[in-house]
Scaffold this active site. Structure first.
Site, PDB file in Angstrom:
ATOM      1  N   ASP A 110       1.001  -1.795   0.378  1.00  0.00           N
ATOM      2  CA  ASP A 110       0.028   0.273  -0.075  1.00  0.00           C
ATOM      3  C   ASP A 110       0.688   0.964   0.367  1.00  0.00           C
ATOM      4  O   ASP A 110       2.251   1.101   1.199  1.00  0.00           O
ATOM      5  CB  ASP A 110      -1.188  -0.047   0.882  1.00  0.00           C
ATOM      6  CG  ASP A 110      -1.772   1.005   1.274  1.00  0.00           C
ATOM      7  OD1 ASP A 110      -2.216   2.169   0.610  1.00  0.00           O
ATOM      8  OD2 ASP A 110      -3.347   0.906   1.744  1.00  0.00           O
TER       9      ASP A 110
ATOM     10  N   CYS B 252      -6.361   3.689  -2.106  1.00  0.00           N
ATOM     11  CA  CYS B 252      -7.080   2.776  -1.745  1.00  0.00           C
ATOM     12  C   CYS B 252      -7.766   1.630  -2.589  1.00  0.00           C
ATOM     13  O   CYS B 252      -7.843   1.063  -3.591  1.00  0.00           O
ATOM     14  CB  CYS B 252      -7.138   1.957   0.277  1.00  0.00           C
ATOM     15  SG  CYS B 252      -5.387   2.875   0.366  1.00  0.00           S
TER      16      CYS B 252
ATOM     17  N   LYS C  83      -5.022  -7.088   3.497  1.00  0.00           N
ATOM     18  CA  LYS C  83      -5.836  -5.828   3.374  1.00  0.00           C
ATOM     19  C   LYS C  83      -5.725  -6.531   2.010  1.00  0.00           C
ATOM     20  O   LYS C  83      -5.603  -6.948   0.999  1.00  0.00           O
ATOM     21  CB  LYS C  83      -5.077  -4.892   3.198  1.00  0.00           C
ATOM     22  CG  LYS C  83      -4.945  -4.001   3.370  1.00  0.00           C
ATOM     23  CD  LYS C  83      -4.668  -1.992   3.382  1.00  0.00           C
ATOM     24  CE  LYS C  83      -5.248  -1.579   3.171  1.00  0.00           C
ATOM     25  NZ  LYS C  83      -4.768   0.201   2.749  1.00  0.00           N
TER      26      LYS C  83
ATOM     27  N   HIS D 174      -1.211  24.988  -9.336  1.00  0.00           N
ATOM     28  CA  HIS D 174      -2.433  24.938 -10.791  1.00  0.00           C
ATOM     29  C   HIS D 174      -3.416  24.679  -9.559  1.00  0.00           C
ATOM     30  O   HIS D 174      -3.468  24.149  -8.479  1.00  0.00           O
ATOM     31  CB  HIS D 174      -2.532  23.122 -10.357  1.00  0.00           C
ATOM     32  CG  HIS D 174      -3.419  22.895 -11.370  1.00  0.00           C
ATOM     33  ND1 HIS D 174      -4.969  22.537 -10.994  1.00  0.00           N
ATOM     34  CD2 HIS D 174      -3.643  23.599 -12.946  1.00  0.00           C
ATOM     35  CE1 HIS D 174      -5.706  22.057 -11.921  1.00  0.00           C
ATOM     36  NE2 HIS D 174      -5.380  22.578 -12.893  1.00  0.00           N
TER      37      HIS D 174
ATOM     38  N   ASP E  18      -1.247  -1.248  -4.773  1.00  0.00           N
ATOM     39  CA  ASP E  18      -2.451   0.254  -5.368  1.00  0.00           C
ATOM     40  C   ASP E  18      -2.066   1.727  -5.617  1.00  0.00           C
ATOM     41  O   ASP E  18      -2.549   2.370  -6.421  1.00  0.00           O
ATOM     42  CB  ASP E  18      -3.258  -0.226  -3.716  1.00  0.00           C
ATOM     43  CG  ASP E  18      -3.047   0.567  -3.121  1.00  0.00           C
ATOM     44  OD1 ASP E  18      -2.056   0.687  -2.876  1.00  0.00           O
ATOM     45  OD2 ASP E  18      -3.559   0.595  -1.729  1.00  0.00           O
ATOM     46  N   HIS E  19      -0.889   2.332  -4.866  1.00  0.00           N
ATOM     47  CA  HIS E  19      -0.846   3.500  -5.543  1.00  0.00           C
ATOM     48  C   HIS E  19       0.547   3.701  -4.389  1.00  0.00           C
ATOM     49  O   HIS E  19       0.966   3.350  -4.388  1.00  0.00           O
ATOM     50  CB  HIS E  19      -1.367   4.905  -4.827  1.00  0.00           C
ATOM     51  CG  HIS E  19      -1.750   4.455  -3.475  1.00  0.00           C
ATOM     52  ND1 HIS E  19      -1.367   4.968  -2.513  1.00  0.00           N
ATOM     53  CD2 HIS E  19      -3.486   4.284  -3.363  1.00  0.00           C
ATOM     54  CE1 HIS E  19      -2.111   4.390  -1.550  1.00  0.00           C
ATOM     55  NE2 HIS E  19      -3.069   4.235  -2.133  1.00  0.00           N
TER      56      HIS E  19
END
Length: 532
Positions: free
Chosen positions: A37, A77, A125, A248, A310-311
């Site tokens: 994760d 997630c 998880k 931004h 996941d990222h």
């Protein structure tokens, strides 16, 4: 005699078919996936890999293939995992935030393996179905269109624990890793079926900041001296930041809500990054324990091992921590695959994403793919065999985000040297365009310099997803979901919303904040709001 002969011939034919079928089942490789994760994919290859010792990821690099351009389909997630397990983009499954993802009965690739003769086990998880995560998390996602600016996270900090003998810090992950290795030793090793094992880790996701109370999110980067010795501290640099006034507008909103708009010293930033890398080293050791168990049981040679996440984690890139961003630190994930019949020591430059894992796993297992998937099998890019059809993998990847800490639906198209990011309806918020060949730090928005490129990429993106329509659907969902939650609380609503983790900012002007919510719910239907 003739009857007996016919019977014997039939029996021999049956036994041949049976044993061929049995051999085919045994020959099918086992599949083990370890999913971490918040692991920055750039650490899995050079030069990022020099920042921290990751011996087991390096082991996969040497004996397997490393995808150096692998991306999440949503940098948070639950939606990201929903894409990975379903093989479909998040707008197709309406996985809008950490609370709204797949239905509990959705068919995953693990379900497909089980239906086709694999013995399956999922540990740790999972986080891909609807209904989980905190009330604060879901309310922040629902109300992102409301024109107020509230700090939703704790300020990122680093924390040292233990000493040089303190190895097992994330105890929950180690407990699940022990369960996985025990299952390999006690069950998989004696199975007559091919098996599939999934281990989901929490690391290197930041820890919950306990001092901020029960509603706090994860903003503490925590490790021990043991793991910090694995970090090449001399190589840690302070990332370049744009001035707040030059950001931004969506990045400004994210920086503020993540509580990163204050001052940070160079020492603070370097410490957060060092502790994050140390947490990655601990996650790598868990991967190593799984690989060791496969080797000890003699299963490794017939097992495909996949490591991914996941990222990523920004770790103070762009004056932010956490994910929820299309910048590289957040959207770039590790993807390494090793196994029988797969090429060793291969670095794959092809752009890929997590939805590709569903068809890849099924093709590894020899299972026909039914239905339309967003992903494409990666096996033709990996296999030593020429038997696989060389289907052309798209030369782009799509990522999208609809959750908290970002005040507009966000879409990222990555293709060639370009990263194109657009928002909401494509008009109300300015897009961003980065040339990753010349601007690896993503500090120079080139959208005005290359209008033809922007027009071409926007046309391509709209051919993949009607993003203005999706943004409208998410906006309406947020209103409906928040309204239902508010109504369900009745008289307790005011107290409940005041006790969320933004409570300090909320209490400064309760009347104005409530008025803004009422106007959003019952007044204007605009999709985004001005924040600077």
């Amino acid at each position: 005699m003739e009857v007996m002969s016919t019977f014997l011939l039939a029996l021999v034919f049956f036994l041949q078919i049976y044993f061929q079928s049995t051999c085919q089942k045994v020959a099918r490789p086992n599949i083990v996936m370890v999913m971490s994760d918040a692991f920055d994919g750039r650490l899995s290859f050079d030069p990022g890999s020099k920042l921290v010792q990751l011996p087991y990821i390096n082991y996969l690099r040497e004996l397997g293939s490393t995808f150096v351009n692998a991306y999440t389909n949503s940098p948070i997630c639950c939606p990201s995992r929903a894409a990975m397990w379903s093989g479909q983009f998040v707008h197709l499954t309406q996985s809008w935030n950490n609370h709204k993802c797949l239905d509990a009965n959705a068919t995953t690739w693990m379900d497909m393996l089980e239906r086709n003769g694999y013995r399956t086990k999922m540990i740790g998880k999972l986080d891909y179905t609807s209904g989980s995560h905190s009330v604060s998390n879901r309310v922040e996602a629902w109300t992102r269109d409301v024109p107020f600016l509230l700090r939703q996270e704790g300020r990122p900090v680093s924390q040292l624990v233990g000493n040089m003998t303190t190895v097992r810090i994330m105890k929950k992950d180690w407990k699940n890793t022990d369960k996985a290795t025990q299952w390999i030793h006690q069950t998989a090793a004696f199975s007559y079926q091919p098996f599939a094992l999934y281990l989901g880790l929490n690391l290197p996701h930041p820890y919950k900041t306990e001092s901020l109370g029960p509603t706090a999110g994860g903003s503490t980067f925590l490790s021990s001296p043991y793991w910090l010795t694995k970090v090449s501290s001399e190589l840690i640099y302070v990332p370049k930041w744009l001035p707040m006034a030059s950001m931004h507008p969506v990045d400004y909103y994210s920086t503020f809500t993540k509580n990163c708009s204050g001052d940070f010293t160079e020492e603070e930033v370097k410490s957060i990054r060092a502790f994050y890398y140390a947490m990655c080293a601990e996650a790598d050791a868990m991967l190593g324990q799984v690989i060791s168990a496969l080797r000890e049981t003699g299963l490794l040679n017939n097992t495909v091992v996949i490591f991914t996440a996941d990222h990523g984690e920004l770790a103070m890139d762009h004056r932010q921590f956490y994910k929820m961003s299309m910048f590289e630190g957040s959207s770039h994930v590790p993807l390494l695959i090793m196994g029988p019949g797969l090429m060793p020591g291969r670095q794959v430059n092809q752009l890929v994403s997590l939805v590709d894992l569903y068809p890849t796993v099924l093709e590894i297992a020899g299972i026909s793919i039914i239905g339309n998937l967003s992903g494409h099998s990666l096996l033709p890019l990996l296999s030593k065999s020429c038997d696989f059809p060389k289907k052309q993998h798209p030369d782009w990847v799509l990522s999208e985000y609809h959750g908290c800490n970002v005040n507009a639906s966000t879409y990222m198209l990555r293709i060639g040297r370009w990263k194109y990011i657009t928002y909401a309806d494509g008009l109300s918020v300015p897009p961003q365009l980065f040339d990753l060949t010349l601007d690896k730090d993503e500090l120079h928005n080139a959208v005005l310099k290359f209008p033809d490129v922007q027009a071409h990429l926007d046309k391509l993106l709209r051919s993949i997803v009607d993003y203005p329509k999706i943004s409208t659907a998410v906006h309406l969902y947020n209103k409906k979901a928040f309204g239902a939650w508010r109504s369900s609380l009745g008289r307790n609503y005011s107290q409940a919303i005041a006790n969320l983790r933004w409570h300090v900012d909320w209490q400064k002007d309760v009347f104005a904040n409530e008025k803004a919510i009422d106007q959003w719910l019952y007044g204007s239907s605009s999709q985004v709001h001005e924040i600077v």
